[in-house]
Design a protein around this motif. Structure first.
Motif, PDB file in Angstrom:
ATOM      1  N   ILE A  18       0.739  -1.192  -0.050  1.00 44.46           N
ATOM      2  CA  ILE A  18      -0.196   0.034  -0.021  1.00 44.46           C
ATOM      3  C   ILE A  18       0.824   1.443   0.092  1.00 44.46           C
ATOM      4  O   ILE A  18       1.712   1.242   0.721  1.00 44.46           O
ATOM      5  CB  ILE A  18      -1.002   0.031   1.188  1.00 44.46           C
ATOM      6  CG1 ILE A  18      -1.809  -1.201   1.114  1.00 44.46           C
ATOM      7  CG2 ILE A  18      -1.831   1.378   1.237  1.00 44.46           C
ATOM      8  CD1 ILE A  18      -2.739  -1.354   2.426  1.00 44.46           C
ATOM      9  N   GLN A  73      -3.269   5.613  -1.260  1.00 46.07           N
ATOM     10  CA  GLN A  73      -4.110   4.342  -0.925  1.00 46.07           C
ATOM     11  C   GLN A  73      -4.794   4.133   0.322  1.00 46.07           C
ATOM     12  O   GLN A  73      -5.524   3.641   0.368  1.00 46.07           O
ATOM     13  CB  GLN A  73      -3.178   3.196  -1.512  1.00 46.07           C
ATOM     14  CG  GLN A  73      -2.937   2.901  -3.019  1.00 46.07           C
ATOM     15  CD  GLN A  73      -2.381   1.880  -3.315  1.00 46.07           C
ATOM     16  OE1 GLN A  73      -1.426   1.298  -2.781  1.00 46.07           O
ATOM     17  NE2 GLN A  73      -2.339   1.642  -4.757  1.00 46.07           N
ATOM     18  N   LEU A 113      -7.637   6.359   0.361  1.00 44.47           N
ATOM     19  CA  LEU A 113      -8.744   5.667  -0.391  1.00 44.47           C
ATOM     20  C   LEU A 113      -9.605   4.417   0.262  1.00 44.47           C
ATOM     21  O   LEU A 113     -10.341   4.179  -0.157  1.00 44.47           O
ATOM     22  CB  LEU A 113      -8.094   5.141  -1.784  1.00 44.47           C
ATOM     23  CG  LEU A 113      -7.435   6.271  -2.721  1.00 44.47           C
ATOM     24  CD1 LEU A 113      -6.890   5.627  -3.962  1.00 44.47           C
ATOM     25  CD2 LEU A 113      -8.588   7.032  -3.042  1.00 44.47           C
ATOM     26  N   THR A 135      -4.475  -4.558  -3.078  1.00 41.01           N
ATOM     27  CA  THR A 135      -5.160  -3.562  -2.486  1.00 41.01           C
ATOM     28  C   THR A 135      -6.363  -3.443  -3.450  1.00 41.01           C
ATOM     29  O   THR A 135      -7.281  -2.870  -2.480  1.00 41.01           O
ATOM     30  CB  THR A 135      -4.069  -2.223  -3.009  1.00 41.01           C
ATOM     31  OG1 THR A 135      -2.956  -2.277  -2.268  1.00 41.01           O
ATOM     32  CG2 THR A 135      -4.911  -0.763  -2.312  1.00 41.01           C
ATOM     33  N   LYS A 136      -6.522  -3.664  -4.444  1.00 45.49           N
ATOM     34  CA  LYS A 136      -7.544  -3.440  -5.119  1.00 45.49           C
ATOM     35  C   LYS A 136      -9.007  -4.457  -4.428  1.00 45.49           C
ATOM     36  O   LYS A 136      -9.924  -4.237  -4.031  1.00 45.49           O
ATOM     37  CB  LYS A 136      -7.462  -3.945  -6.733  1.00 45.49           C
ATOM     38  CG  LYS A 136      -6.811  -3.238  -7.372  1.00 45.49           C
ATOM     39  CD  LYS A 136      -6.546  -3.570  -8.752  1.00 45.49           C
ATOM     40  CE  LYS A 136      -5.959  -2.775  -9.711  1.00 45.49           C
ATOM     41  NZ  LYS A 136      -5.934  -3.112 -11.244  1.00 45.49           N
ATOM     42  N   PHE A 170     -10.066  -2.489  -1.374  1.00 43.72           N
ATOM     43  CA  PHE A 170     -10.832  -1.438  -1.788  1.00 43.72           C
ATOM     44  C   PHE A 170     -12.309  -1.992  -2.183  1.00 43.72           C
ATOM     45  O   PHE A 170     -13.262  -1.312  -1.845  1.00 43.72           O
ATOM     46  CB  PHE A 170     -10.489  -0.569  -3.323  1.00 43.72           C
ATOM     47  CG  PHE A 170      -9.323   0.205  -2.944  1.00 43.72           C
ATOM     48  CD1 PHE A 170      -8.800   0.580  -1.555  1.00 43.72           C
ATOM     49  CD2 PHE A 170      -8.227   0.405  -3.764  1.00 43.72           C
ATOM     50  CE1 PHE A 170      -7.694   1.387  -1.330  1.00 43.72           C
ATOM     51  CE2 PHE A 170      -7.044   1.187  -3.688  1.00 43.72           C
ATOM     52  CZ  PHE A 170      -6.761   1.721  -2.449  1.00 43.72           C
TER      53      PHE A 170
END
Length: 482
Positions: free
Chosen positions: A91, A95, A98, A147-148, A151
């Motif tokens: 990360i 981010q 986010l 990380t996606k 999210f």
């Protein structure tokens, strides 16, 4: 913690109007007054039994549910971030910001559909189902590989969070959850980091998923639904009518559909604009503690255990001060704006200290004192209930819109002014902006007070004119009633 219209004390007129205790509070014992401030006042025997049942079932579920939501919300992700998730998932940049943005976007997307679904399905079925989904997503956090994926799950969790929002009576559970998350991560990292090949931050989500599960099971039985449609097994038939009568006494009628006329009336009335602006300021200036652990980690002088542990002092301060603000506000007979001045002032002081960054000790103190400002919202919530006491639909719209706008600004403002990739660890520009916003929060207290005073004077004048003249005592009673 008595907040809202139901809990206002300090006058015979108010108590009778809201269907609470009768009799002059000045004639009650000191211990009775203390109990009334802390939790509950004197009631008829049957009503007391009803309230005790509601506390036992509904409040235990709601408080535990809110505890779980806040445990799984921002604090858990922050603790995981500083405990190895940043390095494991690479990360970087903004981010970290986010993570909050995606959650907030999910919150905003899910808010209206959630409310519509609640009108179609029984809350006693719908809410536990959502709690179960929340638990599943918490377990999913322990398995993320990118990380996606984080999210995506944060967005889905945000869609479910709207259903976990609780009123101020259990608002302090958020601080207990944040404290517990810090202690839990510190203990897990110390004892389980690397166990079965899993890093400590993944074990944190596994344990929190286990902790979340009982809330969905208990909710099926504990949630009573509306007084007008309840089928709760723990509520005797004789108590159901008392349940309805009690709601009528405090102007809580059966839910009604919104009309365009009601919406137009609400959006041409001052509360929705002043309360919304106030909450936007409040939501933004209470963000700094989310970056406390990031600052501590940047110093490279503390262990992961200490980085998770130190912020819990702020959570403890938030817990104590939130309860104190509510108790003092109600204990003084519904002093709202006077009490709100304290956290608003503390916020400005804390922001200036952190923005200046003069020393390690001063910055540490500035972060901690920010937690003492979060308790402004429960008092504001009580004030909104009093301002809109005669219009349940307006009250719901005002609170819903204000919260939505507050969250909407959280979704993007921290990304711009508190970008971890650009401004960490000092965040001088961001905290300078927040110092200005804290002045706006303080100012809005007096803007709202000005409108409230204007309405009160107008209503007292109208009552006096309609009655053909009132004595001073009568006028005072009308003022209290308004």
């Amino acid at each position: 913690m008595n907040v809202g219209k139901e809990a206002i004390s300090g006058s015979d007129v108010v108590n009778e109007d809201f269907g609470l205790c009768t009799g002059n509070p000045s004639k009650t014992s000191k211990w009775a007054r203390i109990k009334e401030i802390i939790w509950d006042g004197p009631r008829p025997a049957e009503e007391k039994k009803l309230v005790q049942r509601l506390d036992l079932f509904l409040m235990t579920w709601a408080t535990y549910g809110y505890f779980v939501r806040l445990l799984d919300l921002e604090t858990l992700v922050t603790n995981a971030y500083v405990s190895g998730m940043e390095e494991d998932l690479n990360i970087h940049g903004n981010q970290y910001n986010l993570l909050t943005t995606f959650f907030t976007c999910g919150y905003l997307v899910g808010q209206v559909p959630s409310q519509l679904l609640l009108t179609k399905f029984r809350p006693s079925y719908y809410l536990p189902a959502v709690e179960l989904l929340w638990t599943i997503l918490t377990f999913c956090f322990a398995a993320v590989q990118s990380t996606k994926q984080v999210f995506a799950i944060r967005f889905l969790v945000g869609m479910l969070e709207k259903l976990a929002k609780r009123i101020a009576i259990f608002y302090s559970a958020s601080y207990a959850a944040s404290m517990f998350s810090g202690y839990l991560q510190a203990g897990i990292y110390k004892g389980l980091d690397g166990h079965l090949g899993l890093p400590g931050w993944r074990w944190l989500f596994i344990f929190c998923g286990i902790i979340s599960l009982p809330a969905s099971i208990w909710g099926v039985y504990a949630i009573p639904d509306s007084p007008y449609t309840t089928r709760a097994r723990w509520l005797p038939e004789a108590s159901k009518q008392l349940y309805i009568d009690r709601m009528k006494k405090i102007d809580r009628r059966a839910p009604a559909q919104l009309s365009w006329g009601k919406i137009r009336k609400t959006f041409t009335h001052w509360p929705i604009y002043t309360i919304s602006l106030m909450l936007i300021f409040h939501c933004l200036v209470t963000q700094p503690l989310n970056y406390f652990a990031v600052w501590l980690k940047s110093l490279n002088k503390f262990s992961v255990y200490q980085i998770n542990l130190f912020p819990t002092a702020g959570q403890a301060l938030g817990l104590v001060t939130t309860l104190a603000y509510a108790w003092v506000s109600d204990g003084l007979g519904g002093k709202r704006w006077q009490v709100m001045i304290v956290p608003a002032t503390s916020n400005f002081v804390g922001m200036v200290i952190v923005a200046s960054g003069t020393s390690y000790g001063a910055t540490f103190f500035g972060y901690l004192i920010n937690a003492a400002t979060w308790g402004l919202w429960p008092v504001l919530y009580a004030w909104v209930n009093e301002i809109c006491h005669d219009d349940a639909e307006e009250r719901a719209i005002v609170i819903g819109v204000a919260q939505t706008l507050g969250q909407a600004f959280i979704a993007w403002v921290p990304v711009v002014i508190l970008n971890v990739g650009k401004y960490a660890p000092q965040f001088k520009m961001g905290f300078t902006v927040m110092s200005v916003l804290s002045v706006g929060e303080f100012t809005m207290i007096f803007v709202i007070k000005w409108f409230v005073d204007r309405v009160r004077k107008r209503d007292v004048a109208a009552e006096t004119a309609n009655s053909g003249g009132q004595t001073g005592d009568d006028a005072q009673a009308i003022t209290l009633k308004k």
